[in-house]
Scaffold this active site. Structure first.
Site, PDB file in Angstrom:
ATOM      1  CG  HIS A 427       2.382   0.499  -4.500  1.00 43.61           C
ATOM      2  ND1 HIS A 427       1.268   1.168  -4.043  1.00 43.61           N
ATOM      3  CD2 HIS A 427       2.430   0.731  -5.832  1.00 43.61           C
ATOM      4  CE1 HIS A 427       0.667   1.763  -5.065  1.00 43.61           C
ATOM      5  NE2 HIS A 427       1.357   1.527  -6.161  1.00 43.61           N
ATOM      6  CG  ASP A 512       2.108  -1.076  -9.171  1.00 42.25           C
ATOM      7  OD1 ASP A 512       2.791  -1.695  -8.334  1.00 42.25           O
ATOM      8  OD2 ASP A 512       0.955  -0.680  -8.938  1.00 42.25           O
ATOM      9  CD  GLU A 513       0.144   3.264  -9.244  1.00 37.69           C
ATOM     10  OE1 GLU A 513      -0.855   3.619  -9.900  1.00 37.69           O
ATOM     11  OE2 GLU A 513       0.093   3.017  -8.023  1.00 37.69           O
ATOM     12  CB  VAL A 514       8.847   3.452  -9.452  1.00 34.31           C
ATOM     13  CG1 VAL A 514      10.078   4.185  -8.929  1.00 34.31           C
ATOM     14  CG2 VAL A 514       8.806   2.026  -8.909  1.00 34.31           C
TER      15      VAL A 514
END
Length: 840
Positions: A427, A512-514
């Site tokens: 992000h 988050d969300e790699v």
């Protein structure tokens, strides 16, 4: 001479021809978007269309330009074969017209039909931020000012429109209670005992305070100045408002006693005194903020109170769409009133960096601006409807250092801690592009300076795609400059807190969300793995966490992050599994756990992490994602991927046994209890690691202050109640019938308090807030039309002639015997109404 004339003629012809080719104005182009059919071809997809109409005099050559827009859906196929759809980055898209499509003349139109994944349920899903770019002027975007989205076609009415009868049945569960019977303080205090009499507060009332509470008394006096037109005089007299310091109460606890002659606020801490003041404000008539008052009558009562959870938080995302400093201060006033003691400030993401870091100016000169761009060197590309033009709110904007210090001071005076979130390593597109711009600025003069804060390996050929559709949004964790960047940002953020004299104990690093595939073709990563003997790409994540943790610990800070910071990715029987990571259980990591979507398989994640030793903040998407739509209706704004979240969802949440409060799945259908059969339950030790509750507003679809307030209120009040108030009886009652009866008793108190007191207060508090007024429930029963509202105290108006109800329309007081077209709308006390409900 003839040669000169010939050249002049040719030049004039070329100029005239160029003007003719682009003589139409973007304002002449009307674009209409239409949802045509969900479940198209009985698959998980929908059919929709763009229609372009020429309403200008000149012909529009469709091969002269491309149409750009923001769109949250993945388009699989253009079925009309007259255009090509391209996803450029994230939800940034464009349409390129087929070369055989030449032009549309005045009054002509062209329709482009396409198939996209999933369903489209409300107008929030529609494309936004449309603009065109001429091929001969690729650097300039021209906004489409005439755009319309048509959501409903006849075949979709039943699926997409709200069923007023279902709303009516839900509203029936609320009993209409006399306002004088309501405990007037929200969140509800541990003990409240009404006594006889009133205290009359006027500008002649004195205020007496222990010096320990000077700041709290002064702030309250400032508020009273707004209500009474005069500050109270300081006096040692005992017949006014007295702030008294006593020993033995917990940090945020207070005692409040109102008699006919005196108001006493007693506490052991300044936090407690401040919350005593907030409860006193709750006891004032809710219209006290409407205008200057000569007298404010406060009912006599005795209150003893303390919070259940020490961490009561709201997360505000200003990265996706920006909010002004003034709006943030207004939100802080709101949080303070309802005893929310933390603002989690989501300051950067892929689509924007919102905090000035003076030594890295590119973070805001590039990272805080969205506009049409060819290379992201002067701005980021448009997102979430921000369109072509630079410096346009809410896509662009940032807080200066002075702004941020002001926010910190304002929050601290209201006993609110501000936790900054600096996303790393995923992000991070805004930061990455900003540091790329810095690299370009210095690379030809000082390569060392250019690379000092670079966030990517320039030789990396990795291919990946994030959940939001980005292919270039993850920092490279092998290069030293990434950690130099993080250290620099942490250092400057810490300096701002020091200048504000505000506490800073943690920085939320996101985490988050790699996505899969990241780093796999990076030479720098390959070298790191060899040097550190890292065998698996998934294990790179723990290397990064350890490095960032060291940076924070060096600054006497602990690490906070989304749930991934506490999880280890592994494989079992060929399938990917996520376990509680044992590496950091002793490092005071605080994990904010959002993923509990009923039926997705991770319902017990928060409890597993707490049982393993992590400090957990419950941030459940099913109950606390306030950007999700209140209810399923095409005209109700908001996303809906994780749940529909009305005010009852945060109110009914049972923190230490939330399986019991699971009622509706993603589609709004009853939850199947069997999904919890093999889920881990919270242990006594795990319960000690639940530090608190947080509500979130992600701002992808929040375009300004009014939309923010609409999505936030009244949901925030349910969060406030559940975070502060003691565990309700219905949360632990084993008899389901008795538990439901007790719940409905509390829910009726809450609903009546909002409708008869809090909405009136919010009409004027902090300048007035745009809370949502609910839709009216309507049902045909026994030949009569019955109507009700979620919050007793709101007024229901109706019409029988097809017109939209106003305050001058008939007031609903009893069932109506009528057939034909009827319209209903609920109104508050300040003439604002909710959505109109139509009954045929």
């Amino acid at each position: 001479m003839k040669k000169i004339l010939l050249i002049a003629f040719i030049l004039c012809f070329q100029i005239l021809n160029t003007k003719a080719q682009q003589s139409f104005k973007p304002a002449d182009l009307f674009v209409e978007w239409q949802l045509l059919e969900n479940d198209y071809q009985n698959k998980a997809q929908f059919l929709a269309s763009f229609t372009l109409t020429n309403k200008g005099k000149a012909a529009i050559d469709l091969n002269d330009f491309k149409l750009y827009f923001s769109y949250p859906r993945v388009i699989n196929k253009v079925t009309s074969n007259n255009a090509k759809f391209e996803n450029l980055s994230g939800e940034f898209c464009r349409i390129v017209f087929d070369e055989n499509i030449k032009s549309i003349k005045n009054g002509e139109k062209i329709t482009i039909e396409y198939i996209a994944n999933g369903k489209s349920k409300n107008y929030t899903d529609a494309p936004s931020g449309l603009y065109i770019v001429f091929n001969k002027q690729p650097e300039q975007g021209h906004p489409i000012v005439n755009f319309k989205s048509n959501y409903l076609v006849e075949k979709e009415l039943a699926q997409l429109k709200l069923d007023p009868a279902k709303v009516f049945e839900k509203n029936k569960l609320v009993s209409d209670l006399p306002v004088e019977s309501l405990v007037p303080i929200l969140p509800s205090p541990n003990e409240y005992q009404a006594t006889k009499g009133i205290f009359s507060l006027t500008k002649n009332t004195s205020i007496n305070f222990d010096p320990f509470f000077k700041n709290e008394a002064d702030l309250f006096n400032e508020e009273l100045y707004q209500l009474l037109g005069s500050k109270l005089s300081s006096s040692k007299a005992e017949n006014g408002i007295v702030f008294k310091k006593i020993e033995g109460l917990a940090d945020e606890a207070y005692e409040l006693k109102v008699t006919a002659n005196q108001i006493e606020i007693a506490a052991s801490s300044t936090n407690g005194a401040f919350y005593g003041v907030q409860s006193l404000k709750m006891m004032m008539p809710p219209n006290s903020w409407a205008k200057k008052q000569s007298e404010i009558n406060i009912p006599c009562a005795e209150v003893k109170d303390a919070p259940r959870f020490g961490y009561r938080s709201f997360m505000l995302d200003v990265a996706r769409n920006f909010q002004t400093k003034e709006q943030v201060l207004k939100v802080l006033d709101l949080l303070a009133l309802y005893k929310i003691n933390t603002l989690h400030f989501h300051l950067n993401d892929d689509e924007g960096w919102r905090l000035e870091i003076p030594s890295l100016p590119e973070l805001t000169t590039v990272g805080s601006t969205r506009a049409h761009t060819l290379n992201d060197q002067k701005s980021l590309h448009p997102s979430y409807g921000s369109g072509a033009l630079p410096n346009t709110f809410p896509g662009s904007g940032f807080y200066s250092k002075a702004d941020f210090i002001e926010i910190l001071k304002y929050a601290m005076a209201r006993h609110i801690k501000v936790i900054p979130e600096i996303e790393t390593p995923g992000h991070a597109r805004a930061a990455i592009k900003a540091m790329d711009a810095r690299y370009e600025k210095y690379k030809n003069t000082d390569l060392t300076l250019a690379k000092q804060y670079l966030l990517r390996d320039t030789l990396d050929q990795s291919v990946y795609k994030s959940v939001q559709g980005f292919k270039d949004n993850v920092m490279n964790i092998a290069i030293p400059s990434t950690y130099t960047f993080i250290e620099k940002v942490v250092d400057e953020v810490k300096q701002m807190y020091n200048l504000a004299n505000a506490p800073l104990k943690t920085i939320h690093i996101g985490g988050d969300e790699v996505p899969n595939g990241v780093w796999e073709k990076s030479p720098a990563i390959a070298a790191l793995m060899q040097k550190e003997n890292i065998k698996n790409y998934n294990d790179l994540w723990y290397f990064h966490l350890s490095k960032v943790n060291q940076i924070l610990k060096k600054n006497n800070l602990y690490l906070s992050g989304w749930e991934e910071v506490a999880m280890r990715k592994t494989t079992l029987d060929g399938a990917t599994k996520y376990l509680a990571n044992p590496d950091f259980t002793t490092q005071n990591f605080h994990a904010y756990v959002w993923n509990n979507v009923w039926g997705w398989g991770q319902e017990d994640l928060a409890y597993r992490l707490a049982n393993a030793g992590y400090k957990v903040v419950l941030s459940a998407v099913t109950n606390f994602y306030f950007d999700l739509a209140y209810e399923q209706d095409a005209d109700e704004p908001g996303l809906y991927w994780g749940s529909f979240v009305d005010v009852n969802k945060p109110f009914e949440f049972i923190p230490l046994d939330y399986y019991k409060s699971a009622k509706e799945d993603v589609q709004g259908n009853p939850v199947e209890p069997k999904i919890f059969d093999n889920k881990e339950r919270l242990t006594e030790y795990g319960a000690s690691n639940i530090v608190g509750i947080q509500g979130q507003i992600w701002s992808e679809k929040i375009r300004g202050a009014e939309q923010l307030e609409y999505m936030l209120l009244p949901k925030l009040l349910g969060l406030a109640e559940r975070a502060w108030a003691k565990n309700p009886t219905w949360a632990t009652e084993k008899d389901s019938i008795l538990a439901n009866q007790n719940y409905l008793k509390d829910w009726s108190w809450f609903s009546n308090l909002l409708g008869k007191r809090e909405f009136t207060r919010l009409n004027h508090y902090a300048g007035g807030l745009n809370y949502r007024i609910p839709t009216v429930g309507v049902k045909l029963e026994d030949g009569k039309v019955h109507a009700n509202t979620q919050f007793p105290g709101l007024v229901i108006k109706y019409t029988l002639d097809g017109s939209t109800p106003t305050l001058k329309s008939k007031t609903y007081t009893m069932p109506i015997t009528q057939s034909g077209l009827m319209k209903f709308k609920a109104f508050n006390s300040s003439v604002r109404g909710g959505r109109t409900i139509v009954i045929k």
